[in-house]
Design a protein around this motif. Structure first.
Motif, short mmCIF file in Angstrom:
data_model
loop_
_atom_site.label_atom_id
_atom_site.label_comp_id
_atom_site.label_asym_id
_atom_site.label_seq_id
_atom_site.Cartn_x
_atom_site.Cartn_y
_atom_site.Cartn_z
N ASP A 72 0.84 -1.20 0.00
CA ASP A 72 0.00 0.00 0.00
C ASP A 72 0.87 1.25 0.00
O ASP A 72 1.83 1.35 0.77
CB ASP A 72 -0.92 0.01 1.22
CG ASP A 72 -1.99 -1.06 1.15
OD1 ASP A 72 -2.41 -1.37 0.02
OD2 ASP A 72 -2.40 -1.57 2.20
N LEU A 73 0.50 2.20 -0.87
CA LEU A 73 1.18 3.48 -0.97
C LEU A 73 0.14 4.58 -1.00
O LEU A 73 -1.02 4.34 -1.36
CB LEU A 73 2.07 3.54 -2.22
CG LEU A 73 3.15 2.46 -2.35
CD1 LEU A 73 3.77 2.50 -3.74
CD2 LEU A 73 4.21 2.63 -1.29
N THR A 74 0.53 5.81 -0.68
CA THR A 74 -0.40 6.94 -0.69
C THR A 74 0.25 8.13 -1.39
O THR A 74 0.63 9.12 -0.74
CB THR A 74 -0.80 7.33 0.74
OG1 THR A 74 0.39 7.58 1.51
CG2 THR A 74 -1.63 6.24 1.40
N LYS A 100 -4.54 13.00 -1.91
CA LYS A 100 -3.84 11.74 -1.74
C LYS A 100 -4.78 10.59 -2.09
O LYS A 100 -5.96 10.61 -1.74
CB LYS A 100 -3.34 11.58 -0.30
CG LYS A 100 -2.04 12.29 -0.01
CD LYS A 100 -1.54 11.91 1.38
CE LYS A 100 -0.19 12.56 1.67
NZ LYS A 100 0.33 12.16 3.00
N VAL A 101 -4.25 9.59 -2.77
CA VAL A 101 -5.02 8.40 -3.11
C VAL A 101 -4.28 7.17 -2.58
O VAL A 101 -3.06 7.21 -2.39
CB VAL A 101 -5.25 8.28 -4.63
CG1 VAL A 101 -6.16 9.38 -5.14
CG2 VAL A 101 -3.92 8.30 -5.39
N ARG A 102 -5.02 6.15 -2.34
CA ARG A 102 -4.41 4.90 -1.89
C ARG A 102 -4.12 4.02 -3.08
O ARG A 102 -4.99 3.82 -3.95
CB ARG A 102 -5.33 4.17 -0.91
CG ARG A 102 -4.69 2.95 -0.26
CD ARG A 102 -5.48 2.50 0.96
NE ARG A 102 -6.81 2.04 0.60
CZ ARG A 102 -7.11 0.75 0.35
NH1 ARG A 102 -6.17 -0.16 0.42
NH2 ARG A 102 -8.34 0.42 0.06
N GLU A 109 0.08 -5.48 -11.66
CA GLU A 109 -0.89 -4.40 -11.79
C GLU A 109 -0.69 -3.35 -10.72
O GLU A 109 -0.01 -3.58 -9.70
CB GLU A 109 -2.32 -4.94 -11.70
CG GLU A 109 -2.78 -5.78 -12.86
CD GLU A 109 -4.21 -6.23 -12.69
OE1 GLU A 109 -4.99 -6.05 -13.64
OE2 GLU A 109 -4.55 -6.74 -11.60
N LEU A 110 -1.32 -2.21 -10.98
CA LEU A 110 -1.38 -1.13 -10.00
C LEU A 110 -2.83 -0.67 -9.91
O LEU A 110 -3.43 -0.33 -10.93
CB LEU A 110 -0.45 0.03 -10.40
CG LEU A 110 -0.45 1.24 -9.46
CD1 LEU A 110 0.96 1.78 -9.31
CD2 LEU A 110 -1.35 2.35 -10.00
N TRP A 111 -3.37 -0.69 -8.70
CA TRP A 111 -4.74 -0.27 -8.47
C TRP A 111 -4.74 1.06 -7.72
O TRP A 111 -3.97 1.26 -6.77
CB TRP A 111 -5.52 -1.30 -7.64
CG TRP A 111 -5.74 -2.61 -8.32
CD1 TRP A 111 -5.30 -2.98 -9.55
CD2 TRP A 111 -6.46 -3.72 -7.80
NE1 TRP A 111 -5.69 -4.25 -9.85
CE2 TRP A 111 -6.40 -4.75 -8.78
CE3 TRP A 111 -7.12 -3.97 -6.61
CZ2 TRP A 111 -7.00 -5.98 -8.60
CZ3 TRP A 111 -7.72 -5.21 -6.43
CH2 TRP A 111 -7.67 -6.19 -7.42
N VAL A 112 -5.62 1.97 -8.14
CA VAL A 112 -5.83 3.23 -7.44
C VAL A 112 -7.22 3.16 -6.83
O VAL A 112 -8.21 2.89 -7.53
CB VAL A 112 -5.72 4.43 -8.40
CG1 VAL A 112 -5.90 5.73 -7.64
CG2 VAL A 112 -4.37 4.42 -9.11
#
Length: 303
Positions: A72-74, A100-102, A109-112
């Protein structure tokens, strides 16, 4: 396991395969795994695939919940509606600019996420300073600035990935020829916004129909797309001919020769089963003298 991993890498991944994406690499690895099932280990009479099928029943079942392999990143959404993750750039919907989004970063893959809702889903990039954009994320901005649409990097990527088809190009050219570059581009963007509510196949079919009858109306595209979803046949639809379309200057454009605009279904209500109301006119005639006397009496009391 370590020996088999090294053998697999030396045999199939040296030199490293040239691929355009992780998805293509995974497809190649899956094909190699299927071929490996027929391999025989020295001293064994049966193949690897045969032995695995014999041992499958002795394995424990997989857990009901998937194991989360991502981190998890923000990150903060920049002014160009992109986030930076591991020195790569990914687009997000323009409404999240400055917030800011998680982000859930996975192997492929990358999910927003906005709360628990996935608002963007990108293939993971493996080269630094590369970017991946979705045209849909910029439509609100381009609707205000249609002049930037033609040179947008998201449009070039949509063309390369096949999302912006030849039908879209033909509709765009027809709209610009009818209403000018600015208004014609805005018409196309309004059609692209319909992709959020209607399936792409239905919209492509609707644009083909509108081009065939010489129309570039966004409303007509929406109507024809919904008809394509319902599977409307020509026998069930009402055909309207000699219908002109209002041009931007207020004049009426003449449809193409032999063109027919197909309307929605003719929705006819069933007959009213209730009995007809009685004729009340005779009662009105009888009550009219009484009403006039009452009005005169009230005037007299008022005086």
């Amino acid at each position: 396991m370590e020996h088999e991993g090294g053998r697999f890498r030396r045999k199939h991944l040296v030199p490293p395969p040239a691929v355009d994406s992780l998805a293509e690499l995974n497809e190649r690895l899956a094909a190699i795994d299927i071929a490996e099932d027929a391999r025989h280990i020295h001293g064994r009479p049966t193949s690897i695939g045969f032995d695995f099928e014999a041992e499958r029943e002795r394995l424990r079942p997989l857990p009901a919940d998937d194991y989360d392999c991502g981190i998890d990143l923000t990150p903060v959404v920049a002014r160009n509606s992109r986030i930076t993750v591991r020195q790569c750039y990914y687009s997000v919907p323009a409404k999240f600019i400055g917030t800011k989004v998680r982000v859930k970063l996975r192997a492929n893959e990358l999910w927003v996420l906005d709360g628990r809702k996935v608002v963007a889903r990108h293939p993971r990039l493996t080269r630094r300073y590369t970017y991946h954009d979705f045209l849909d994320h910029y439509l609100e901005i381009l609707l205000v600035k249609p002049g930037a649409f033609a040179g947008a990097s998201a449009l070039a990527q949509a063309r390369a990935e096949g999302g912006f088809t030849k039908v879209h190009e033909a509709f765009w050219a027809a709209a610009k020829a009818r209403a000018g570059d600015r208004e014609g581009t805005r018409m196309l963007i309004e059609v692209l916004l319909l992709h959020r509510q209607l399936p792409p196949e239905a919209l492509v079919t609707a644009m083909e129909t509108c081009l065939r009858v010489g129309s570039v109306s966004t409303d007509m595209v929406a109507i024809e797309a919904r008809k394509a979803m319902e599977g409307t046949d020509a026998d069930d639809a009402e055909l309207l001919s000699d219908v002109g379309e209002a041009a931007p200057d207020g004049s009426t454009a003449t449809p193409a020769a032999g063109a027919q605009v197909i309307s929605l279904h003719a929705r006819r209500l069933p007959p009213d089963p209730r009995p007809a109301l009685p004729d009340m006119s005779k009662y009105d005639r009888l009550l009219s003298p009484v009403a006039s006397r009452d009005s005169q009496t009230q005037k007299g009391h008022g005086a």
